[in-house]
Write an enzyme that holds these catalytic residues in place. Sequence first.
Site, PDB file in Angstrom:
ATOM      1  N   ALA A  65      44.407  39.474  31.808  1.00 41.08           N
ATOM      2  CA  ALA A  65      43.147  38.860  31.405  1.00 41.08           C
ATOM      3  C   ALA A  65      42.116  39.185  32.477  1.00 41.08           C
ATOM      4  O   ALA A  65      42.454  39.421  33.638  1.00 41.08           O
ATOM      5  CB  ALA A  65      43.318  37.363  31.273  1.00 41.08           C
ATOM      6  N   GLY A 108      48.227  39.045  30.916  1.00 41.01           N
ATOM      7  CA  GLY A 108      47.864  39.129  29.500  1.00 41.01           C
ATOM      8  C   GLY A 108      48.158  40.493  28.910  1.00 41.01           C
ATOM      9  O   GLY A 108      48.399  40.615  27.715  1.00 41.01           O
ATOM     10  N   GLU A 111      51.726  40.310  28.044  1.00 37.06           N
ATOM     11  CA  GLU A 111      51.816  39.361  26.920  1.00 37.06           C
ATOM     12  C   GLU A 111      51.330  39.982  25.620  1.00 37.06           C
ATOM     13  O   GLU A 111      51.911  39.767  24.561  1.00 37.06           O
ATOM     14  CB  GLU A 111      51.027  38.094  27.268  1.00 37.06           C
ATOM     15  CG  GLU A 111      51.677  37.311  28.395  1.00 37.06           C
ATOM     16  CD  GLU A 111      50.759  36.277  29.009  1.00 37.06           C
ATOM     17  OE1 GLU A 111      49.593  36.594  29.332  1.00 37.06           O
ATOM     18  OE2 GLU A 111      51.206  35.141  29.193  1.00 37.06           O
TER      19      GLU A 111
HETATM   20  C1  LIG Z   1      36.095  32.158  22.904  1.00 36.40           C
HETATM   21  C2  LIG Z   1      37.331  33.040  22.954  1.00 36.40           C
HETATM   22  C3  LIG Z   1      37.799  33.210  24.368  1.00 36.40           C
HETATM   23  C4  LIG Z   1      39.053  34.062  24.434  1.00 36.40           C
HETATM   24  C5  LIG Z   1      39.130  34.769  25.733  1.00 36.40           C
HETATM   25  C6  LIG Z   1      40.366  35.563  25.915  1.00 36.40           C
HETATM   26  C7  LIG Z   1      40.378  36.153  27.293  1.00 36.40           C
HETATM   27  C8  LIG Z   1      41.632  36.869  27.658  1.00 36.40           C
HETATM   28  C9  LIG Z   1      42.853  36.066  27.518  1.00 36.40           C
HETATM   29  C10 LIG Z   1      43.130  35.101  28.635  1.00 36.40           C
HETATM   30  C11 LIG Z   1      44.625  35.019  28.850  1.00 36.40           C
HETATM   31  C12 LIG Z   1      44.987  34.182  30.027  1.00 36.40           C
HETATM   32  C13 LIG Z   1      46.484  34.155  30.199  1.00 36.40           C
HETATM   33  C14 LIG Z   1      47.028  35.295  31.056  1.00 36.40           C
HETATM   34  O1  LIG Z   1      48.438  35.069  31.162  1.00 36.40           O
HETATM   35  C15 LIG Z   1      46.415  35.265  32.442  1.00 36.40           C
HETATM   36  C16 LIG Z   1      46.312  36.597  33.128  1.00 36.40           C
HETATM   37  O2  LIG Z   1      46.506  37.660  32.598  1.00 36.40           O
HETATM   38  S1  LIG Z   1      45.798  36.490  34.755  1.00 36.40           S
HETATM   39  C17 LIG Z   1      45.639  38.196  35.290  1.00 36.40           C
HETATM   40  C18 LIG Z   1      46.965  38.828  35.560  1.00 36.40           C
HETATM   41  N1  LIG Z   1      46.792  40.168  36.093  1.00 36.40           N
HETATM   42  C19 LIG Z   1      46.751  40.430  37.419  1.00 36.40           C
HETATM   43  O3  LIG Z   1      46.843  39.539  38.232  1.00 36.40           O
HETATM   44  C20 LIG Z   1      46.576  41.871  37.852  1.00 36.40           C
HETATM   45  C21 LIG Z   1      45.287  42.034  38.624  1.00 36.40           C
HETATM   46  N2  LIG Z   1      45.088  43.419  39.070  1.00 36.40           N
HETATM   47  C22 LIG Z   1      45.795  43.934  40.132  1.00 36.40           C
HETATM   48  O4  LIG Z   1      46.676  43.337  40.696  1.00 36.40           O
HETATM   49  C23 LIG Z   1      45.437  45.338  40.546  1.00 36.40           C
HETATM   50  O5  LIG Z   1      44.184  45.665  39.950  1.00 36.40           O
HETATM   51  C24 LIG Z   1      46.457  46.400  40.109  1.00 36.40           C
HETATM   52  C25 LIG Z   1      46.708  46.309  38.621  1.00 36.40           C
HETATM   53  C26 LIG Z   1      47.751  46.210  40.894  1.00 36.40           C
HETATM   54  C27 LIG Z   1      45.872  47.784  40.413  1.00 36.40           C
HETATM   55  O6  LIG Z   1      45.469  47.811  41.779  1.00 36.40           O
HETATM   56  P1  LIG Z   1      44.576  49.023  42.276  1.00 36.40           P
HETATM   57  O7  LIG Z   1      45.172  50.304  41.828  1.00 36.40           O
HETATM   58  O8  LIG Z   1      44.323  48.779  43.724  1.00 36.40           O
HETATM   59  O9  LIG Z   1      43.188  48.879  41.489  1.00 36.40           O
HETATM   60  P2  LIG Z   1      42.065  47.755  41.731  1.00 36.40           P
HETATM   61  O10 LIG Z   1      42.685  46.437  42.026  1.00 36.40           O
HETATM   62  O11 LIG Z   1      41.046  48.287  42.668  1.00 36.40           O
HETATM   63  O12 LIG Z   1      41.430  47.629  40.261  1.00 36.40           O
HETATM   64  C28 LIG Z   1      40.528  48.624  39.770  1.00 36.40           C
HETATM   65  C29 LIG Z   1      39.365  47.874  39.163  1.00 36.40           C
HETATM   66  O13 LIG Z   1      39.872  47.093  38.035  1.00 36.40           O
HETATM   67  C30 LIG Z   1      39.548  45.721  38.274  1.00 36.40           C
HETATM   68  N3  LIG Z   1      40.626  44.875  37.739  1.00 36.40           N
HETATM   69  C31 LIG Z   1      41.957  45.100  37.827  1.00 36.40           C
HETATM   70  N4  LIG Z   1      42.645  44.099  37.226  1.00 36.40           N
HETATM   71  C32 LIG Z   1      41.706  43.235  36.732  1.00 36.40           C
HETATM   72  C33 LIG Z   1      41.777  42.003  36.000  1.00 36.40           C
HETATM   73  N5  LIG Z   1      42.944  41.479  35.597  1.00 36.40           N
HETATM   74  N6  LIG Z   1      40.618  41.370  35.697  1.00 36.40           N
HETATM   75  C34 LIG Z   1      39.421  41.918  36.070  1.00 36.40           C
HETATM   76  N7  LIG Z   1      39.271  43.093  36.747  1.00 36.40           N
HETATM   77  C35 LIG Z   1      40.431  43.722  37.065  1.00 36.40           C
HETATM   78  C36 LIG Z   1      39.421  45.583  39.784  1.00 36.40           C
HETATM   79  O14 LIG Z   1      38.666  44.444  40.082  1.00 36.40           O
HETATM   80  C37 LIG Z   1      38.723  46.879  40.121  1.00 36.40           C
HETATM   81  O15 LIG Z   1      37.371  46.777  39.746  1.00 36.40           O
HETATM   82  P3  LIG Z   1      36.214  46.813  40.873  1.00 36.40           P
HETATM   83  O16 LIG Z   1      36.525  45.684  41.801  1.00 36.40           O
HETATM   84  O17 LIG Z   1      36.372  48.152  41.534  1.00 36.40           O
HETATM   85  O18 LIG Z   1      34.944  46.632  40.130  1.00 36.40           O
END
Ligand SMILES: CCCCCCCCCCCCC[C@H](O)CC(=O)SCCNC(=O)CCNC(=O)[C@H](O)C(C)(C)COP(=O)(O)OP(=O)(O)OC[C@H]1O[C@@H](n2cnc3c(N)ncnc32)[C@H](O)[C@@H]1OP(=O)(O)O
Length: 257
Positions: A65, A108, A111
């Site tokens: 997400a 997500g 998921e």
């Molecule tokens: C009215 C209707 C509303 C409905 C809305 C629905 C919304 C969506 C559903 C919500 C669901 C919630 C439930 C879910 O279980 C919760 C989650 O998923 S929490 C998130 C879990 N994921 C993570 O924690 C992974 C996060 N990312 C990382 O750990 C790393 O990015 C990586 C994948 C290991 C890769 O690392 P790197 O190669 O070093 O790359 P970067 O980190 O530099 O990333 C590049 C670039 O992408 C951006 N980015 C990466 N992941 C996310 C993310 N999950 N959200 C936002 N942005 C992300 C990162 O910030 C970089 O961007 P920049 O900073 O350069 O602009």
Amino acid sequence: MAYETLIVETRGNVGLITLNRPQALNALNSTVLKELKHAYADFHADEAIGAIVLTGSERAFAAGADIKEMQPLQFADIYKAEYISGWDEIAKARKPVIAAVSGFALGGGCELAMMCDFIIASETAKFGQPEITLGVIPGMGGSQRLTRMVGKSKAMDMVLTGRMMDAAEAERAGLVSRVVAPERLLDEALEAAAKIASLSQPSVLMAKEAVNRALETTLEEGLRFERRLFHSLFATEDQKEGMAAFIEKRKPAFKHR
Ligand SMILES: CCCCCCCCCCCCC[C@H](O)CC(=O)SCCNC(=O)CCNC(=O)[C@H](O)C(C)(C)COP(=O)(O)OP(=O)(O)OC[C@H]1O[C@@H](n2cnc3c(N)ncnc32)[C@H](O)[C@@H]1OP(=O)(O)O
């Protein structure tokens, strides 16, 4: 519809949806959900489409997400809005959906892949539920579907530590059905979807229902449900055609594709 976060195409009788937010590793936000619902609805309304493939980029299926969209959200607001419930519509798609996963499928993203009917992974795929590292827990079914798919021990390990597992471990664990070379991923998924779309759709839809019912009910009830569906297919022309084609050593010409 002009899609901002997806590329939506048809390949023969298969619908192909590519998550397209490369700048955020395909992080899932409200726009992605809105557009996915629209694309699914279109493909379900199109009689020519028999199956759907959902994929991302080589680097990421979806990195979860969108953390930037979620960070400021408040409990009372998301509780009242039943936040995340909109994904139930995606999970309940009636036509078969194959997830073609390369790179990161985290939170997500993992998921969403598990909401699909089966996952074909490239060797580079990495799955995980790292929500705990952000101070939350999986919220789109990760604690429920992962546990049913890989068992309590591995699900607990992944949800509590937030670690990733690679494609080989995911296949051993039963999370993915096949692992292929990255350059083969899309073709493998499209070929599988085309095969499904070439079959009689009533049997395809019933097969999906029957397998999913196994996750929801007792063995006895599931066997009864399966048997009734099996019986009912003998009321279709396609059952007669399918079995006649085998006997006559020819390809079946299913009517309800
Ligand atoms: C009215 C209707 C509303 C409905 C809305 C629905 C919304 C969506 C559903 C919500 C669901 C919630 C439930 C879910 O279980 C919760 C989650 O998923 S929490 C998130 C879990 N994921 C993570 O924690 C992974 C996060 N990312 C990382 O750990 C790393 O990015 C990586 C994948 C290991 C890769 O690392 P790197 O190669 O070093 O790359 P970067 O980190 O530099 O990333 C590049 C670039 O992408 C951006 N980015 C990466 N992941 C996310 C993310 N999950 N959200 C936002 N942005 C992300 C990162 O910030 C970089 O961007 P920049 O900073 O350069 O602009």
